[in-house]
Design a protein around this motif. Structure first.
Motif, PDB file in Angstrom:
ATOM      1  N   ARG A 129       0.852  -1.193   0.000  1.00 45.10           N
ATOM      2  CA  ARG A 129       0.000   0.000   0.000  1.00 45.10           C
ATOM      3  C   ARG A 129       0.890   1.246   0.000  1.00 45.10           C
ATOM      4  NH1 ARG A 129      -5.402  -0.458   2.445  1.00 45.10           N
ATOM      5  NH2 ARG A 129      -6.145  -2.556   1.950  1.00 45.10           N
ATOM      6  N   ARG A 130       0.565   2.186  -0.841  1.00 42.61           N
ATOM      7  CA  ARG A 130       1.512   3.263  -1.149  1.00 42.61           C
ATOM      8  C   ARG A 130       1.136   4.627  -0.584  1.00 42.61           C
ATOM      9  NH1 ARG A 130       5.508   0.567  -2.029  1.00 42.61           N
ATOM     10  NH2 ARG A 130       6.542   2.310  -3.027  1.00 42.61           N
ATOM     11  N   VAL A 131       0.004   4.727   0.113  1.00 41.41           N
ATOM     12  CA  VAL A 131      -0.502   6.060   0.462  1.00 41.41           C
ATOM     13  C   VAL A 131      -0.596   6.222   1.977  1.00 41.41           C
ATOM     14  CG1 VAL A 131      -2.474   7.638   0.285  1.00 41.41           C
ATOM     15  CG2 VAL A 131      -1.762   6.266  -1.702  1.00 41.41           C
ATOM     16  N   VAL A 132      -0.152   7.380   2.439  1.00 33.96           N
ATOM     17  CA  VAL A 132      -0.350   7.777   3.832  1.00 33.96           C
ATOM     18  C   VAL A 132      -1.154   9.069   3.827  1.00 33.96           C
ATOM     19  CG1 VAL A 132       0.791   8.537   5.953  1.00 33.96           C
ATOM     20  CG2 VAL A 132       1.781   6.670   4.604  1.00 33.96           C
ATOM     21  N   LEU A 133      -2.165   9.114   4.670  1.00 34.87           N
ATOM     22  CA  LEU A 133      -3.003  10.309   4.764  1.00 34.87           C
ATOM     23  C   LEU A 133      -2.666  11.082   6.030  1.00 34.87           C
ATOM     24  CD1 LEU A 133      -6.534   8.721   4.004  1.00 34.87           C
ATOM     25  CD2 LEU A 133      -4.811   9.574   2.366  1.00 34.87           C
ATOM     26  N   THR A 134      -2.592  12.395   5.895  1.00 36.09           N
ATOM     27  CA  THR A 134      -2.520  13.227   7.100  1.00 36.09           C
ATOM     28  C   THR A 134      -3.183  14.561   6.811  1.00 36.09           C
ATOM     29  OG1 THR A 134      -1.121  13.757   9.000  1.00 36.09           O
ATOM     30  CG2 THR A 134      -0.283  14.441   6.858  1.00 36.09           C
ATOM     31  N   ASP A 135      -3.359  15.345   7.853  1.00 36.57           N
ATOM     32  CA  ASP A 135      -4.148  16.577   7.792  1.00 36.57           C
ATOM     33  C   ASP A 135      -3.225  17.754   7.448  1.00 36.57           C
ATOM     34  OD1 ASP A 135      -5.786  18.765   8.261  1.00 36.57           O
ATOM     35  OD2 ASP A 135      -6.563  18.019  10.168  1.00 36.57           O
ATOM     36  N   PRO A 136      -3.497  18.483   6.388  1.00 32.06           N
ATOM     37  CA  PRO A 136      -2.635  19.644   6.088  1.00 32.06           C
ATOM     38  C   PRO A 136      -2.669  20.686   7.203  1.00 32.06           C
ATOM     39  CG  PRO A 136      -4.642  19.713   4.758  1.00 32.06           C
ATOM     40  CD  PRO A 136      -4.623  18.372   5.450  1.00 32.06           C
ATOM     41  N   ASP A 137      -3.723  20.651   8.028  1.00 34.52           N
ATOM     42  CA  ASP A 137      -3.830  21.607   9.128  1.00 34.52           C
ATOM     43  C   ASP A 137      -3.320  21.058  10.449  1.00 34.52           C
ATOM     44  OD1 ASP A 137      -4.844  23.718   7.627  1.00 34.52           O
ATOM     45  OD2 ASP A 137      -6.854  22.857   7.681  1.00 34.52           O
ATOM     46  N   SER A 138      -2.688  19.879  10.412  1.00 36.41           N
ATOM     47  CA  SER A 138      -2.019  19.391  11.623  1.00 36.41           C
ATOM     48  C   SER A 138      -0.920  20.357  12.017  1.00 36.41           C
ATOM     49  CB  SER A 138      -1.368  18.027  11.368  1.00 36.41           C
ATOM     50  OG  SER A 138      -2.252  16.975  11.621  1.00 36.41           O
ATOM     51  N   PHE A 139      -0.513  20.248  13.259  1.00 36.28           N
ATOM     52  CA  PHE A 139       0.684  20.969  13.670  1.00 36.28           C
ATOM     53  C   PHE A 139       1.797  20.599  12.681  1.00 36.28           C
ATOM     54  CE2 PHE A 139       4.482  21.801  16.188  1.00 36.28           C
ATOM     55  CZ  PHE A 139       4.194  23.073  16.643  1.00 36.28           C
ATOM     56  N   PRO A 140       2.537  21.604  12.178  1.00 35.26           N
ATOM     57  CA  PRO A 140       3.446  21.336  11.057  1.00 35.26           C
ATOM     58  C   PRO A 140       4.396  20.174  11.260  1.00 35.26           C
ATOM     59  CG  PRO A 140       3.242  23.692  11.393  1.00 35.26           C
ATOM     60  CD  PRO A 140       2.481  23.036  12.521  1.00 35.26           C
ATOM     61  N   THR A 141       4.878  19.965  12.478  1.00 31.68           N
ATOM     62  CA  THR A 141       5.846  18.882  12.661  1.00 31.68           C
ATOM     63  C   THR A 141       5.242  17.542  12.251  1.00 31.68           C
ATOM     64  OG1 THR A 141       7.744  18.448  14.111  1.00 31.68           O
ATOM     65  CG2 THR A 141       5.572  17.937  15.024  1.00 31.68           C
ATOM     66  N   ASP A 142       3.930  17.385  12.420  1.00 27.53           N
ATOM     67  CA  ASP A 142       3.272  16.141  12.014  1.00 27.53           C
ATOM     68  C   ASP A 142       3.350  15.960  10.506  1.00 27.53           C
ATOM     69  OD1 ASP A 142       2.247  16.992  14.627  1.00 27.53           O
ATOM     70  OD2 ASP A 142       0.900  15.274  14.480  1.00 27.53           O
ATOM     71  N   VAL A 143       3.128  17.030   9.786  1.00 30.91           N
ATOM     72  CA  VAL A 143       3.201  16.949   8.321  1.00 30.91           C
ATOM     73  C   VAL A 143       4.643  16.717   7.895  1.00 30.91           C
ATOM     74  CG1 VAL A 143       2.663  18.116   6.158  1.00 30.91           C
ATOM     75  CG2 VAL A 143       1.215  18.498   8.166  1.00 30.91           C
ATOM     76  N   HIS A 144       5.577  17.445   8.520  1.00 30.76           N
ATOM     77  CA  HIS A 144       6.988  17.293   8.144  1.00 30.76           C
ATOM     78  C   HIS A 144       7.450  15.854   8.333  1.00 30.76           C
ATOM     79  CE1 HIS A 144       6.887  21.551   8.049  1.00 30.76           C
ATOM     80  NE2 HIS A 144       7.228  21.797   9.283  1.00 30.76           N
ATOM     81  N   VAL A 145       7.218  15.330   9.519  1.00 32.69           N
ATOM     82  CA  VAL A 145       7.777  14.014   9.837  1.00 32.69           C
ATOM     83  C   VAL A 145       7.104  12.936   8.993  1.00 32.69           C
ATOM     84  CG1 VAL A 145       6.303  13.309  11.781  1.00 32.69           C
ATOM     85  CG2 VAL A 145       8.714  12.699  11.782  1.00 32.69           C
ATOM     86  N   THR A 146       5.832  13.093   8.727  1.00 29.17           N
ATOM     87  CA  THR A 146       5.125  12.094   7.923  1.00 29.17           C
ATOM     88  C   THR A 146       5.583  12.158   6.474  1.00 29.17           C
ATOM     89  OG1 THR A 146       3.257  12.366   9.426  1.00 29.17           O
ATOM     90  CG2 THR A 146       2.825  11.206   7.372  1.00 29.17           C
ATOM     91  N   ARG A 147       5.764  13.358   5.961  1.00 29.35           N
ATOM     92  CA  ARG A 147       6.292  13.499   4.601  1.00 29.35           C
ATOM     93  C   ARG A 147       7.688  12.881   4.505  1.00 29.35           C
ATOM     94  NH1 ARG A 147       4.672  17.532   1.259  1.00 29.35           N
ATOM     95  NH2 ARG A 147       4.311  18.987   2.962  1.00 29.35           N
ATOM     96  N   GLY A 148       8.494  13.123   5.549  1.00 32.09           N
ATOM     97  CA  GLY A 148       9.839  12.561   5.553  1.00 32.09           C
ATOM     98  C   GLY A 148       9.828  11.038   5.522  1.00 32.09           C
ATOM     99  N   VAL A 149       8.949  10.439   6.310  1.00 30.45           N
ATOM    100  CA  VAL A 149       8.841   8.975   6.311  1.00 30.45           C
ATOM    101  C   VAL A 149       8.396   8.488   4.934  1.00 30.45           C
ATOM    102  CG1 VAL A 149       7.550   7.013   7.235  1.00 30.45           C
ATOM    103  CG2 VAL A 149       8.432   8.772   8.793  1.00 30.45           C
ATOM    104  N   CYS A 150       7.425   9.162   4.360  1.00 27.04           N
ATOM    105  CA  CYS A 150       6.948   8.754   3.025  1.00 27.04           C
ATOM    106  C   CYS A 150       8.080   8.813   2.002  1.00 27.04           C
ATOM    107  CB  CYS A 150       5.777   9.631   2.590  1.00 27.04           C
ATOM    108  SG  CYS A 150       4.252   9.260   3.470  1.00 27.04           S
ATOM    109  N   ASP A 151       8.868   9.874   2.041  1.00 25.60           N
ATOM    110  CA  ASP A 151       9.998   9.980   1.110  1.00 25.60           C
ATOM    111  C   ASP A 151      10.967   8.819   1.322  1.00 25.60           C
ATOM    112  OD1 ASP A 151       8.923  12.252   0.056  1.00 25.60           O
ATOM    113  OD2 ASP A 151      10.277  13.635   1.086  1.00 25.60           O
ATOM    114  N   GLN A 152      11.232   8.488   2.570  1.00 27.07           N
ATOM    115  CA  GLN A 152      12.181   7.402   2.847  1.00 27.07           C
ATOM    116  C   GLN A 152      11.656   6.045   2.396  1.00 27.07           C
ATOM    117  OE1 GLN A 152      13.370   7.598   7.005  1.00 27.07           O
ATOM    118  NE2 GLN A 152      13.824   9.767   6.791  1.00 27.07           N
ATOM    119  N   LEU A 153      10.356   5.839   2.531  1.00 33.64           N
ATOM    120  CA  LEU A 153       9.790   4.517   2.230  1.00 33.64           C
ATOM    121  C   LEU A 153       9.201   4.430   0.821  1.00 33.64           C
ATOM    122  CD1 LEU A 153       8.044   3.703   5.654  1.00 33.64           C
ATOM    123  CD2 LEU A 153      10.332   3.055   4.859  1.00 33.64           C
TER     124      LEU A 153
END
Lengths: 419, 419
Positions: B125-149
């Motif tokens: 499965r290739r998709v991770v969902l998160t909220d663009p209005d989350s506290f930014p660190t949540d978006v940053h860290v999740t984007r980073g994990v997605c890039d790595q994986l």
């Protein structure tokens, strides 16, 4: 503090100890620390002692900054910039320029950031070298990074790593500890770094057992990355924040594998896009552990006015004198720590088949060292608060523990939950 | 503490406040906290207030445990097991069983561990969902994990995520905050988790703005992973260690992306091979931040004898009363926070074009809230130490700041370094 000393040998050693303490009086910071009476503390390489400044800094951070300034303390007590401010202070102790060191996460997390970022800076190269005798967390975290990045971990001693690197073109990174946590052997940071660079690889150094006691020389040695511990010789307190160093030439290319808001160029703009901060700040991740940083910042004041060269001289004198003293006292345990000054950190490790029980028997006498698998009696000499008289006292207690076979007592042989 | 109140409206509101405070007296823990005089502290959702227990626990950890027990404190003061012990305490506040929560790293590092591990549990499965209005660190860290994986991050609101999940088969993970840090909107953890599970995906929840004030209900809601902050409503102190939750059914499969010695089955065997510990201990990484954990453990005693249901009722009463009070006082700012109890966390956010200056003017009057981009006056109601009288005082000060246009004063408009 010294046990009864009637023999000529002891009298002579005690004179030597006093003379050496006089010679090194300028680096004596015992008064800054709050050690319990009756204790010779030889475990500052596991948990450094409490200093008055660390205690006061923590109390101030709790009661005045947190309690009274509340949220305003981020500005009024400069909490936000504390990771870089304390990092700069540590940079001065490890031979690095300002702006290259930041504190925050644990040593393991810091090493994860350094190794992950470094390994990705040499695309196409598939091998990472590390020492099988490193502290296990170093091997674990490096193996984990290799698995994630599809790289191969090769476990080689520092000496074998130099040979492995010669003429090779497949190594991305050599990640090594400057001082072996078990034997206390000091490895040649500059030589291994040169070997790595000659092979087109990068170097990363774990300074846990060298920061604060050795002339680390990150810049002089050409080190690319480094991490180190705040709670050993730096005496920052239990679980103190660790530090990470990124050499100036790598700062722009450093990609933090854990992207957090504290490493963002404009954290309070609250943008969902991640733009890494300039400089070492990009190695930050989340909100810093303010209380731990306060204790560490207080502790580091013990180094005020000292040169690392003088601290190093004191350290070498303490460990050399201890090794001489046990020999003079007839203790004939194998010494795992090299005798040459340029190959010795700030500890003396002795081998004994009942090493665990020997350590417990010493602790019962107020001489606190620690045991390391499989047979190591590890005695750390934190130079700022230990004297040559302390070293002699420890040597005499060790002689008596062995002579009286105290390590055979049942109460010294039962293992505690955490050793 | 209340400003002069002569009008009938104010008299009536003051009576209501006193009646509500009487009604909720069983959850009043004001006496446990050491707030400065003259302050109405509405920023406990950014940095919780200092409690006497937190101060005393920290002082004890420093002076007695570190200073006197030294290295022995790992056993004698149970430092080693503190991450699990304090984790169990937090588990009780967030509706999770013992043995599923551990404290240690920062929130961002904790989220990195959770998101990385979770995303790898749904291979293919290739998709991770998160909220663009989350506290930014949540978006940053999740984007980073997605890039790595090699995964794709899709930014969707919680409502849109439910629609996106319906009938899909490509989503690995939905990672969301239970309460929006800006608006204070409480999202339906159970509903989004069901939607994720129905689509074969996992859920991860950020509880930074819900732990300690909302009936989080991790087990009841079926949450797979969660993280949360120790320094907001839990009042663990600046940069307090965060916590990570792994649901029991995922513990065996949880692969920590940062392999450290504290997550090892036998850390003191010092083996270079990494065997993960059983249970939630495998989510640990490095040496825990003992001083920060001590403060947090002390702070959590404020919840002793309270049910989260009662704390939640007090919280809802405080925020509802505040919204009613400002309306009654003629403050006509848009309220960004939902009025329905089941959609509201423990804060009230108001919109104002000069929100930053409004917050500064309130602070000058002793009402401490904070500003969030772009136009939010954010007022957090930490229920344990705030009363309805405090809420009324804040409402009156807000009315006066607006009526007197105090936000136009130059001293309130200049930005501090950290906001």
């Amino acid at each position: 503090m010294l046990p009864d000393m009637s023999s000529d040998v002891l009298t002579s050693l005690a004179e030597q100890a006093r003379a050496l303490d006089t010679q090194h009086v300028a680096t004596d910071r015992r008064h800054a620390f709050e050690l319990p009476d009756g204790v010779v503390y030889l475990d500052g390489n596991s948990l450094g002692a409490l200093s008055r400044a660390a205690r006061e800094a923590t109390a101030d951070a709790v009661s005045r900054q947190w309690g009274e300034q509340l949220i305003r303390a981020w500005n009024d007590s400069a909490w936000w910039s504390a990771p870089e401010r304390v990092g700069d202070r540590i940079a001065g102790l490890v031979g690095a320029p300002a702006g290259t060191v930041v504190v925050g996460d644990s040593t393991t997390v810091s090493l994860y950031k350094a190794v992950h970022a470094a390994a990705r800076m040499r695309p196409g190269r598939r091998v990472v070298l590390t020492d099988p005798d490193s502290f296990p967390t170093d091997v674990h975290v490096t193996r984990g990074v290799c698995d994630q990045l599809g790289l191969t971990l090769e476990l080689l001693s520092p000496a074998d790593a130099v040979a492995r690197l010669r003429g090779s073109d497949d190594v991305a990174l050599a990640s090594y500890s400057q001082v072996d946590y078990r034997t206390g052997e000091l490895w040649d940071l500059a030589a291994l770094t040169v070997a790595a660079h000659d092979a087109g690889a990068l170097s990363c150094w774990d300074l846990c057992h060298s920061a604060g006691v050795v002339d680390v020389g990150l810049t002089d040695g050409g080190a690319d990355f480094a991490v180190g511990c705040g709670y050993k010789y730096l005496s920052g307190g239990p679980g103190a924040p660790a530090f990470i160093f990124v050499a100036p030439q790598h700062l722009d290319a450093f990609v933090n594998p854990i992207l957090g808001w504290n490493g963002h160029a404009t954290p309070f703009a609250m943008s969902p896009d991640h733009t890494p901060a300039d400089g070492i700040t990009r190695a930050r991740v989340g909100t810093p552990p303010v209380l731990g940083i306060a204790a560490l910042e207080g502790a580091l004041t013990a180094y005020d006015g000292l040169s690392m060269a003088d601290v190093r001289r004191r350290s070498l004198s303490l460990t050399a004198f201890f090794v001489d003293a046990i020999a003079a006292l007839g203790v004939d345990l194998p010494v795992a720590t090299p005798r040459e000054d340029d190959r010795r950190g700030s500890q003396v490790s002795l081998r004994h088949p009942d090493a665990y029980a020997v350590v417990q028997a010493l602790i019962a006498r107020g001489v606190i060292g620690d045991f390391r698998e499989p047979n190591i009696v590890r005695l750390g000499f934190a130079p700022l608060y230990l004297s040559h008289e302390d070293a002699l006292a420890a040597a005499v207690h060790l002689r008596d523990v062995l002579a009286g076979r105290e390590f055979e007592r049942p109460e010294h042989r039962s293992r505690a939950a955490v050793t």
